[in-house]
Design an enzyme around this catalytic site. Structure first.
Site, PDB file in Angstrom:
ATOM      1  N   SER A 241       0.757  -1.107   0.029  1.00 41.60           N
ATOM      2  CA  SER A 241      -0.048  -0.160   0.112  1.00 41.60           C
ATOM      3  C   SER A 241       0.831   1.331  -0.003  1.00 41.60           C
ATOM      4  O   SER A 241       0.309   2.464  -0.335  1.00 41.60           O
ATOM      5  CB  SER A 241      -1.052  -0.139   1.056  1.00 41.60           C
ATOM      6  OG  SER A 241      -1.964  -0.832   0.863  1.00 41.60           O
TER       7      SER A 241
ATOM      8  N   LYS B 111       0.344   3.215  -3.040  1.00 35.95           N
ATOM      9  CA  LYS B 111      -0.835   4.184  -3.237  1.00 35.95           C
ATOM     10  C   LYS B 111      -0.489   5.692  -3.026  1.00 35.95           C
ATOM     11  O   LYS B 111      -1.021   6.562  -4.025  1.00 35.95           O
ATOM     12  CB  LYS B 111      -1.690   3.918  -2.163  1.00 35.95           C
ATOM     13  CG  LYS B 111      -2.145   2.453  -2.095  1.00 35.95           C
ATOM     14  CD  LYS B 111      -3.278   2.010  -1.105  1.00 35.95           C
ATOM     15  CE  LYS B 111      -3.805   0.869  -1.321  1.00 35.95           C
ATOM     16  NZ  LYS B 111      -4.212   0.180  -0.111  1.00 35.95           N
TER      17      LYS B 111
ATOM     18  N   TYR C 268      -3.941   2.932   7.909  1.00 35.36           N
ATOM     19  CA  TYR C 268      -5.268   2.261   7.659  1.00 35.36           C
ATOM     20  C   TYR C 268      -6.060   2.996   8.981  1.00 35.36           C
ATOM     21  O   TYR C 268      -6.021   4.098   9.231  1.00 35.36           O
ATOM     22  CB  TYR C 268      -5.169   0.817   8.012  1.00 35.36           C
ATOM     23  CG  TYR C 268      -3.990   0.120   6.849  1.00 35.36           C
ATOM     24  CD1 TYR C 268      -4.216   0.232   5.771  1.00 35.36           C
ATOM     25  CD2 TYR C 268      -3.116  -0.288   7.475  1.00 35.36           C
ATOM     26  CE1 TYR C 268      -3.474  -0.508   4.943  1.00 35.36           C
ATOM     27  CE2 TYR C 268      -2.106  -1.004   6.770  1.00 35.36           C
ATOM     28  CZ  TYR C 268      -2.322  -1.110   5.348  1.00 35.36           C
ATOM     29  OH  TYR C 268      -1.409  -1.632   4.796  1.00 35.36           O
TER      30      TYR C 268
ATOM     31  N   VAL D  29       0.949  -4.139   3.747  1.00 36.57           N
ATOM     32  CA  VAL D  29       1.150  -5.605   4.373  1.00 36.57           C
ATOM     33  C   VAL D  29       2.177  -6.166   4.165  1.00 36.57           C
ATOM     34  O   VAL D  29       2.051  -7.278   4.761  1.00 36.57           O
ATOM     35  CB  VAL D  29      -0.370  -6.018   3.785  1.00 36.57           C
ATOM     36  CG1 VAL D  29      -1.620  -5.274   4.255  1.00 36.57           C
ATOM     37  CG2 VAL D  29      -0.329  -6.476   2.385  1.00 36.57           C
TER      38      VAL D  29
HETATM   39  N1  GLU Z   1      -1.905  -5.687  -2.327  1.00 36.98           N
HETATM   40  C1  GLU Z   1      -2.479  -5.454  -0.963  1.00 36.98           C
HETATM   41  C2  GLU Z   1      -4.051  -5.627  -1.393  1.00 36.98           C
HETATM   42  O1  GLU Z   1      -4.348  -5.025  -2.021  1.00 36.98           O
HETATM   43  C3  GLU Z   1      -2.249  -4.113  -0.408  1.00 36.98           C
HETATM   44  C4  GLU Z   1      -2.965  -3.868   0.899  1.00 36.98           C
HETATM   45  C5  GLU Z   1      -1.844  -3.218   1.709  1.00 36.98           C
HETATM   46  O2  GLU Z   1      -0.806  -3.160   1.943  1.00 36.98           O
HETATM   47  O3  GLU Z   1      -2.693  -2.380   2.532  1.00 36.98           O
HETATM   48  O4  GLU Z   1      -4.643  -6.264  -0.641  1.00 36.98           O
END
Ligand code: GLU
Length: 314
Positions: free
Chosen positions: A74, A77, A250, A268
């Site tokens: 994430s 992003k 988060y 994650v």
């Molecule tokens: N590739 C992971 C997903 O989409 C990223 C989630 C994350 O790092 O929060 O579930």
């Protein structure tokens, strides 16, 4: 050496603060679990914890398990948002995604049906990031993924950042929840590009492989210290830092803001990129996660560092 930690004495002070924060973080790793829903991530060593601090002028101070490469997940992003803001403008981006924190898990479907206007609440949750990827694919084509890689490489000052094919393919295979989010967005009219093309973009960005040092330099890029080259408009950097404070950790973002007080984004894989605006960047890797998906040791390490070195922006 930076103005914060001038000379040899400054570097020693920083190194000793980092070692102490690492020891503090290590006391907590056994509370966490590695992410198992993306199969290659399940192989990570749950006891690993490492961190690097990148200072203006190019110096890096590192400690702990810093050699493991890992995927951005994430954290990516932040950079696709920055690319979309730069190439398409805030008006286009915020017509598809909002600016408010959710308090829900990162991959939640819940509010997509309730939000008014119907769009993901922010670009740091999966639905919002998929919407941003969809906008990039729609407006610039799937080939714009190359621009994203170049942006991340420039921020990390490393030409070797690339897609980890195994992680990418595993996400493509197992990302049923993200596929569901994308179809929901398609139905809402928020996603206008193809679902599979958009997911491909999203899974590839999540699978970009870095090290702690790369991540620290990416944080420094967003810290934009005075005098640093500004390949991206500072106003846009300010926006993404604001998103990291309100939504980057988060549904633990509020707690992290109170305890550490600095913009940060977790993934994650156990990655956490932290930004001390105007001053420096931190890259942390600690794959044991707490229940919300944040690196348990990484969070404690950053809280300890921020307190010891008085980094809070508040
Ligand atoms: N590739 C992971 C997903 O989409 C990223 C989630 C994350 O790092 O929060 O579930």
């Amino acid at each position: 050496m930076s103005r914060d930690f001038p000379g040899e004495a400054g570097r020693d002070r920083l190194r000793s603060a980092l070692e102490q924060a690492l020891a503090e973080g290590r006391r907590h790793v056994n509370r966490g679990k590695v992410a198992a829903y993306i199969p290659p991530l399940a192989r990570a060593d749950p006891d690993a914890l490492g961190a690097a601090i990148a200072l203006p002028g190019g110096e890096v101070v590192a400690a702990g398990d810093c050699r493991h490469p890992f995927t951005l997940q994430s954290v990516s992003k932040v950079f696709s948002l920055l690319l979309a803001l730069e190439r398409l403008g805030p008006g286009a981006v915020f017509s598809r995604v909002g600016m408010e924190p959710t308090g829900d898990p990162f991959n939640s479907v819940l509010r997509l049906e309730l939000a008014e206007p119907p769009r993901p609440l922010n670009p740091m949750i999966n639905a919002g990031a998929v919407a941003v990827c969809g906008l990039l694919v729609e407006q610039l084509g799937p080939g714009s993924f190359g621009e994203l890689v170049e942006l991340v490489r420039a921020a990390a000052q490393s030409g070797s950042v690339d897609v980890d094919e195994e992680v990418y393919l595993a996400e493509k295979e197992t990302g049923h929840r993200n596929r569901a989010l994308a179809y929901f967005l398609k139905d809402l009219g928020v996603l206008r590009a193809g679902v599979e093309e958009t997911l491909d973009y999203y899974f590839r960005q999540c699978a970009l492989r870095v090290t702690c040092v790369d991540l620290a330099r990416m944080g420094l890029f967003l810290a934009a210290p005075p005098g640093s080259p500004a390949p991206v408009c500072r106003e846009l950097i300010r926006m993404v830092n604001a998103f990291m404070v309100t939504c980057g950790m988060y549904n633990g973002s509020g707690e992290f803001a109170v305890r550490a007080g600095i913009p940060a984004k977790s993934g994650v894989s156990g990655a956490v990129m932290a930004v001390v605006p105007g001053r420096l960047g931190v890259g942390v890797y600690g794959p044991a996660l707490e229940s919300r998906g944040n690196s348990v040791g990484g969070v404690e390490l950053l809280v300890a560092l921020s307190r010891r070195l008085d980094w809070s922006v508040f």
